[in-house]
Write a protein that holds these residues in place. Structure first.
Motif, PDB file in Angstrom:
ATOM      1  N   UNK A   7     -24.900 -42.989 -18.337  1.00 47.00           N
ATOM      2  CA  UNK A   7     -24.426 -41.740 -17.755  1.00 47.00           C
ATOM      3  C   UNK A   7     -23.359 -41.110 -18.653  1.00 47.00           C
ATOM      4  N   UNK A   8     -23.144 -39.835 -18.434  1.00 44.96           N
ATOM      5  CA  UNK A   8     -22.120 -39.104 -19.183  1.00 44.96           C
ATOM      6  C   UNK A   8     -20.749 -39.431 -18.612  1.00 44.96           C
ATOM      7  N   UNK A   9     -19.840 -39.822 -19.504  1.00 47.82           N
ATOM      8  CA  UNK A   9     -18.448 -40.104 -19.128  1.00 47.82           C
ATOM      9  C   UNK A   9     -17.560 -39.610 -20.264  1.00 47.82           C
ATOM     10  N   UNK A  14     -18.185 -41.866 -27.376  1.00 49.16           N
ATOM     11  CA  UNK A  14     -19.394 -41.035 -27.455  1.00 49.16           C
ATOM     12  C   UNK A  14     -19.781 -40.442 -26.109  1.00 49.16           C
ATOM     13  N   UNK A  15     -18.863 -40.513 -25.129  1.00 48.86           N
ATOM     14  CA  UNK A  15     -19.037 -39.887 -23.815  1.00 48.86           C
ATOM     15  C   UNK A  15     -20.217 -40.464 -23.035  1.00 48.86           C
ATOM     16  N   UNK A  54     -23.748 -32.870 -17.065  1.00 46.34           N
ATOM     17  CA  UNK A  54     -22.488 -33.008 -16.326  1.00 46.34           C
ATOM     18  C   UNK A  54     -21.999 -34.454 -16.288  1.00 46.34           C
ATOM     19  N   UNK A  55     -20.681 -34.659 -16.218  1.00 50.85           N
ATOM     20  CA  UNK A  55     -20.147 -36.013 -16.070  1.00 50.85           C
ATOM     21  C   UNK A  55     -20.755 -36.711 -14.857  1.00 50.85           C
ATOM     22  N   UNK A  56     -21.136 -37.969 -15.074  1.00 53.77           N
ATOM     23  CA  UNK A  56     -21.747 -38.760 -14.010  1.00 53.77           C
ATOM     24  C   UNK A  56     -23.256 -38.663 -13.955  1.00 53.77           C
ATOM     25  N   UNK A  57     -23.824 -37.657 -14.636  1.00 52.18           N
ATOM     26  CA  UNK A  57     -25.278 -37.496 -14.620  1.00 52.18           C
ATOM     27  C   UNK A  57     -25.924 -38.433 -15.630  1.00 52.18           C
TER      28      UNK A  57
END
Length: 307
Positions: A7-9, A14-15, A54-57
């Motif tokens: 997930x995106x963080x 590297x997020x 989006x963050x968490x996606x």
């Protein structure tokens, strides 16, 4: 129930990080796929850092695995079918996929290689198609050592074009002549004759130079921008005989094109180069290798089971 996913963080290297997310729920025209391999694209890293995802996606688009639940409406492959998919949020243990966004993987094709086909292969195939590829055309592929580039070289050569592969260094050009490139250049050094088609994944000054080489009626397909540099066109560079610079994005379901690519790969007519392979728990290493231009071809992550 939950599944693991990348997930995106924004706070992670590297997020991207491994996390638990809710188990996907398939719609009537979707199948549920147990994912075994995914392919990390340069664009995925940009999506994570730029906020486009989006963050968490859940990140990613490329996946291969096995259908564990067929579509409720009776369409698509049956449970137990090996498939490759191009779908948003692909980097998870299980993914719900529209039946039009996947294709069956032939028995002779390794799932890791199937997972390396979707974004890069479909991009190369559709960009060449949109540019008017045909026998005898002069085709320039920039960033030819990358995933899109290696597919574009092979597909253009297969169509009877004269293929010019541009790479960042001599070492990165290894294997491109065998893949079908008639010329392998570092940058665009020595290229003076006009070209009919350009598949550009570099952007920046090289895009400007490629535009200047384009013959009347020719087309540049801008499929990426790995240089991160601006492209500055001199005055009157866009005034003259008609030619086109076209932005590119994959739109619509890719199932039919995935089936074509999978069949070519299974028949040995399309080589799938994997330059990095390892567990998705090592996604940071894969991301660093991609950003450092140390991957020739594709980076494939194996979706590890729970301990």
């Amino acid at each position: 129930m939950s599944v693991r996913a990348l997930v995106v963080d924004p706070s992670a290297p590297d997020a991207v990080r491994l996390a638990e997310v809710p188990d996907p729920v398939a719609g009537d025209s979707q199948v549920l796929v147990e994912v075994s391999h995914v392919s990390l694209n340069y664009g995925d890293l940009n999506d994570a850092r730029s906020g486009r995802v989006a963050p968490g996606a859940v990140l990613g688009s490329d996946a291969a695995g096995v259908v564990v639940r067929a579509a409720a409406d009776g369409t698509g492959p049956a449970a137990g079918t090996r498939v490759v998919a191009l779908t948003a949020g692909a980097f998870a243990e299980r993914v719900a996929v529209d039946v039009g966004a996947l294709a069956e993987v032939p028995a002779s094709l390794d799932p890791a290689r199937a997972a390396a086909l979707p974004v890069a292969g479909v991009t190369a195939l559709r960009a060449l198609r949109a540019a008017g590829l045909g026998p005898g055309k002069r085709v320039l592929v920039t960033g030819a050592s990358g995933g899109v580039g290696r597919y574009a070289v092979q597909l253009a050569a297969r169509a009877g074009a004269h293929v010019i592969a541009s790479v960042g260094s001599a070492a990165r050009g290894e294997g491109l002549a065998e893949a079908g490139a008639d010329e392998v250049l570092t940058g665009l050094d020595g290229l003076t004759d006009p070209v009919d088609v350009v598949v550009d994944s570099v952007g920046g000054p090289q895009l400007v130079a490629a535009w200047n080489l384009l013959a009347p009626g020719g087309s540049v397909q801008s499929v990426g921008w790995t240089s991160g540099e601006p492209a500055v066109f001199p005055p009157y560079a866009t005034v003259g005989p008609a030619k086109s610079l076209t932005s590119f994005v994959i739109e619509g379901h890719a199932g039919a094109d995935l089936a074509t690519l999978a069949r070519l790969a299974a028949d040995g007519e399309l080589t799938v180069g994997i330059g990095w392979r390892g567990s998705w728990e090592r996604v940071g290493e894969a991301a660093e290798a991609l950003r450092g231009r140390r991957v020739s071809g594709k980076a494939v992550l194996e979706v590890s089971g729970r301990a």
